[in-house]
Design a protein around this motif. Structure first.
Motif, PDB file in Angstrom:
ATOM      1  N   ARG A   3       0.872  -1.167   0.000  1.00 18.29           N
ATOM      2  CA  ARG A   3       0.000   0.000   0.000  1.00 18.29           C
ATOM      3  C   ARG A   3       0.915   1.224   0.000  1.00 18.29           C
ATOM      4  NH1 ARG A   3      -4.761   2.260   2.435  1.00 18.29           N
ATOM      5  NH2 ARG A   3      -4.806   4.361   1.531  1.00 18.29           N
ATOM      6  N   ILE A   4       0.718   2.111  -0.981  1.00 21.51           N
ATOM      7  CA  ILE A   4       1.530   3.307  -1.107  1.00 21.51           C
ATOM      8  C   ILE A   4       0.730   4.501  -0.590  1.00 21.51           C
ATOM      9  CG2 ILE A   4       2.881   4.771  -2.657  1.00 21.51           C
ATOM     10  CD1 ILE A   4       3.896   1.916  -2.550  1.00 21.51           C
ATOM     11  N   TYR A   5       1.287   5.178   0.411  1.00 23.96           N
ATOM     12  CA  TYR A   5       0.647   6.379   0.959  1.00 23.96           C
ATOM     13  C   TYR A   5       1.362   7.598   0.382  1.00 23.96           C
ATOM     14  CZ  TYR A   5      -1.615   3.279   4.312  1.00 23.96           C
ATOM     15  OH  TYR A   5      -2.357   2.282   4.886  1.00 23.96           O
ATOM     16  N   ALA A   6       0.655   8.347  -0.462  1.00 23.87           N
ATOM     17  CA  ALA A   6       1.242   9.519  -1.115  1.00 23.87           C
ATOM     18  C   ALA A   6       1.546  10.601  -0.073  1.00 23.87           C
ATOM     19  CB  ALA A   6       0.294  10.053  -2.180  1.00 23.87           C
ATOM     20  N   ARG A   7       2.316  11.585  -0.490  1.00 23.34           N
ATOM     21  CA  ARG A   7       2.749  12.650   0.427  1.00 23.34           C
ATOM     22  C   ARG A   7       1.574  13.301   1.145  1.00 23.34           C
ATOM     23  NH1 ARG A   7       3.304  15.203   3.886  1.00 23.34           N
ATOM     24  NH2 ARG A   7       4.662  16.984   4.387  1.00 23.34           N
ATOM     25  N   TYR A  36      15.687   4.270   1.110  1.00 20.57           N
ATOM     26  CA  TYR A  36      14.524   4.599   1.931  1.00 20.57           C
ATOM     27  C   TYR A  36      14.958   4.853   3.371  1.00 20.57           C
ATOM     28  CZ  TYR A  36      12.010   2.082  -1.819  1.00 20.57           C
ATOM     29  OH  TYR A  36      11.515   1.633  -3.026  1.00 20.57           O
ATOM     30  N   LEU A  37      14.204   5.719   4.054  1.00 17.15           N
ATOM     31  CA  LEU A  37      14.257   5.734   5.518  1.00 17.15           C
ATOM     32  C   LEU A  37      13.369   4.596   6.013  1.00 17.15           C
ATOM     33  CD1 LEU A  37      13.848   9.500   6.522  1.00 17.15           C
ATOM     34  CD2 LEU A  37      15.937   8.139   6.552  1.00 17.15           C
ATOM     35  N   CYS A  41      12.657   5.704  12.912  1.00 14.26           N
ATOM     36  CA  CYS A  41      12.584   7.119  12.520  1.00 14.26           C
ATOM     37  C   CYS A  41      11.285   7.416  11.772  1.00 14.26           C
ATOM     38  CB  CYS A  41      13.803   7.520  11.695  1.00 14.26           C
ATOM     39  SG  CYS A  41      14.010   6.616  10.147  1.00 14.26           S
ATOM     40  N   VAL A  42      10.858   6.500  10.894  1.00 21.89           N
ATOM     41  CA  VAL A  42       9.597   6.692  10.174  1.00 21.89           C
ATOM     42  C   VAL A  42       8.429   6.615  11.165  1.00 21.89           C
ATOM     43  CG1 VAL A  42       8.096   5.802   8.352  1.00 21.89           C
ATOM     44  CG2 VAL A  42      10.585   5.747   8.061  1.00 21.89           C
ATOM     45  N   ARG A  43       8.473   5.619  12.030  1.00 27.97           N
ATOM     46  CA  ARG A  43       7.434   5.461  13.054  1.00 27.97           C
ATOM     47  C   ARG A  43       7.295   6.720  13.904  1.00 27.97           C
ATOM     48  NH1 ARG A  43      10.048   1.998  16.928  1.00 27.97           N
ATOM     49  NH2 ARG A  43      10.695   4.003  17.808  1.00 27.97           N
ATOM     50  N   ILE A 142      12.441   8.401  -0.763  1.00 27.41           N
ATOM     51  CA  ILE A 142      12.946   9.734  -1.082  1.00 27.41           C
ATOM     52  C   ILE A 142      12.631  10.141  -2.515  1.00 27.41           C
ATOM     53  CG2 ILE A 142      15.234   9.019  -1.896  1.00 27.41           C
ATOM     54  CD1 ILE A 142      14.340  12.050   0.348  1.00 27.41           C
ATOM     55  N   SER A 143      12.300   9.165  -3.374  1.00 31.43           N
ATOM     56  CA  SER A 143      12.030   9.480  -4.788  1.00 31.43           C
ATOM     57  C   SER A 143      10.734  10.271  -4.961  1.00 31.43           C
ATOM     58  CB  SER A 143      11.954   8.193  -5.622  1.00 31.43           C
ATOM     59  OG  SER A 143      13.195   7.527  -5.617  1.00 31.43           O
ATOM     60  N   ASP A 144       9.689   9.899  -4.236  1.00 30.42           N
ATOM     61  CA  ASP A 144       8.405  10.588  -4.395  1.00 30.42           C
ATOM     62  C   ASP A 144       7.787  10.990  -3.052  1.00 30.42           C
ATOM     63  OD1 ASP A 144       7.655   8.161  -3.386  1.00 30.42           O
ATOM     64  OD2 ASP A 144       6.500   7.519  -5.129  1.00 30.42           O
ATOM     65  N   PHE A 145       8.537  10.828  -1.952  1.00 26.58           N
ATOM     66  CA  PHE A 145       8.111  11.242  -0.604  1.00 26.58           C
ATOM     67  C   PHE A 145       6.881  10.475  -0.107  1.00 26.58           C
ATOM     68  CE2 PHE A 145       9.502  15.125  -3.016  1.00 26.58           C
ATOM     69  CZ  PHE A 145      10.832  15.006  -2.670  1.00 26.58           C
ATOM     70  N   SER A 146       6.718   9.266  -0.597  1.00 28.86           N
ATOM     71  CA  SER A 146       5.605   8.424  -0.164  1.00 28.86           C
ATOM     72  C   SER A 146       6.054   7.504   0.971  1.00 28.86           C
ATOM     73  CB  SER A 146       5.081   7.583  -1.341  1.00 28.86           C
ATOM     74  OG  SER A 146       6.098   6.673  -1.777  1.00 28.86           O
ATOM     75  N   VAL A 147       5.079   6.876   1.636  1.00 31.98           N
ATOM     76  CA  VAL A 147       5.350   5.842   2.631  1.00 31.98           C
ATOM     77  C   VAL A 147       4.878   4.511   2.063  1.00 31.98           C
ATOM     78  CG1 VAL A 147       4.789   4.944   4.927  1.00 31.98           C
ATOM     79  CG2 VAL A 147       5.228   7.391   4.606  1.00 31.98           C
TER      80      VAL A 147
END
Length: 433
Positions: A3-7, A36-37, A41-43, A142-147
């Motif tokens: 599942r891709i979460y956009a910015r 990727y991060l 840190c993401v959490r 980092i490419s599209d700032f998605s999670v």
């Protein structure tokens, strides 16, 4: 499929990411690698917290990472990692881990289900399923700032739920320290442990005895010096983990004569949390002295009853308890030695006459031992009058100090004790009735 979460669907901004972490991400991307991060840190960024550090994951192998960064060092045998140095700041870079061991690169070594070495590289999806908890398996691209979420981590994050990825019992057997991490993260984040992830812990707590004592020392420091020691202690006891780490203390707590051991330990943990909240320094040795005090006190009491002199009894008891504890948790000398000193000084506080108080006042470990005495008095294990005497003695003038050591600590409890002893000594000469 992930599942891709956009910015627009999450709260992470590049402005919240450290400059050096961004440098690593962009240079890997420029060199043609994914970057990727990941992890804590993401959490934490999703929770609105400032991460303690930033971890990067990539499809580049360690040697390829080193070729990109001249300021890079490769470390570790169990897990091969790259450390990119920016002065004092270090960005840790890992390669995607594989699920299976039939890969052309790397190696995996297991013993009784526990991972001893794991340098098998794979894809981002495999890496996600190799991580421990779903909320630690979210990737910031980092490419599209998605999670990027392969394991339902965002749903668990929103539900404040800590859930192991895969079969919980198998994952705990792979690395029993995950049980401690589950408690630490749940308390720190204010999350609940998913019932499926919590259920096996009491049964498997004994697996911690297979972990090297030095590693358990590091984990205990993280558990109890993170600012949530009281809640962590309660959860460790709830799941049977505290007894695996400190078995002799747990046995004493189970007896709880007059409630003292539990009250004393809870108060010491509360004091630790308060000092951390106030940005005051905390001495780990003081905490370990409190954690092991009741077994030492009980053993010293038995030695005294068998005829040992008080000071020697506490010294011998401390050495015995520390020696047995070292089989489970490796205490470095910088902690083990002051712990013993704090314990051995406790009976010396009873000596409030002559020159002994002056000698004790000059001891390098006096302040810590005095604070320990105050804690004992506050929880009902030591005489409050004795603690008050030492408080006055420290701030008294020289003349006042000399007057104090002539009379000693004339507390009511000590006066009654002296009277009882006097009657006992005079009894044999008393006239027969």
């Amino acid at each position: 499929m992930p599942r891709i979460y956009a910015r627009a669907e999450h709260a992470i901004s590049r402005s919240l990411v450290s400059e050096n972490a961004l440098k690593v991400l962009y240079r890997l991307k420029k060199a043609g690698y994914e970057a990727y991060l990941v992890g804590g840190c993401v959490r934490d960024l999703l929770l609105g917290r400032e991460p303690k550090d930033f971890d990067v994951v990539t499809d580049a192998h360690p040697e390829q990472i080193r070729a990109v960064f001249r300021n890079c060092r490769l470390i570790g045998r169990r897990f091969r990692l790259a450390h990119v140095h920016f002065g004092q700041d270090i960005i840790e870079v890992a390669t995607f881990r594989a699920l299976q061991s039939d890969q052309p690169h790397g190696e995996r070594v297991l013993e009784n289900g526990r991972i001893l070495r794991d340098n098998v590289y794979g894809t981002i999806e495999e890496d996600a399923f190799r991580r421990d908890f779903s909320v630690n398996a979210l990737y910031y691209n980092i490419s599209d700032f998605s999670v990027v979420d392969y394991v339902g981590g965002m749903d668990d994050h929103k539900a404040a739920r800590l859930r192991l990825i895969g079969d919980p019992e198998q994952r705990y057997r792979e690395d029993p320290v995950r049980m401690l991490r589950a408690v630490r993260f749940a308390v720190k984040l204010g999350f609940t442990i998913h019932p499926d992830s919590a259920a096996p812990i009491p049964k498997l707590a004994g697996l911690l005895h297979e972990i090297p004592p030095a590693r358990l020392f590091d984990e205990v420091i993280k558990l109890l010096l993170s600012g949530y020691a009281v809640q962590t202690f309660e959860q460790l006891r709830h799941y049977g983990l505290f007894g695996a780490l400190f078995p002799e203390t747990e046995r004493c707590l189970a007896r709880e004569p007059d409630g003292f051991p539990l009250t004393f330990l809870a108060k010491s943990l509360e004091q630790t949390d308060r000092r951390l909240a106030d940005d005051k320094p905390v001495a780990p040795y003081f905490l370990f002295a409190a954690l092991l005090w009741e077994p030492v006190r009980a053993r010293a009491r038995r030695l005294i009853e068998s005829g040992h002199q008080s000071a020697l009894a506490y010294q011998d008891a401390g050495n015995e308890i520390i020696t047995r504890q070292l089989r489970l948790i490796a205490l470095p000398k910088s902690i083990g030695l002051p712990v013993r000193e704090v314990w051995s000084l406790q009976p010396r506080f009873e000596m409030t006459q002559g020159g002994r108080p002056f000698r004790l006042l000059g001891h390098p470990r006096f302040r810590a031992a005095y604070d320990f005495l105050l804690l004992r008095a506050e929880t009902g294990e030591a005489d409050p009058e004795l603690a008050a005497w030492w408080t006055r003695f420290q701030v008294a003038s020289e003349a006042e100090q000399r007057a104090m050591v002539r009379t000693g600590n004339r507390s009511p409890a000590r006066t009654r004790t002296r009277k009882r002893r006097t009657r006992k000594r005079s009894a044999p000469n008393a006239p027969a009735s």
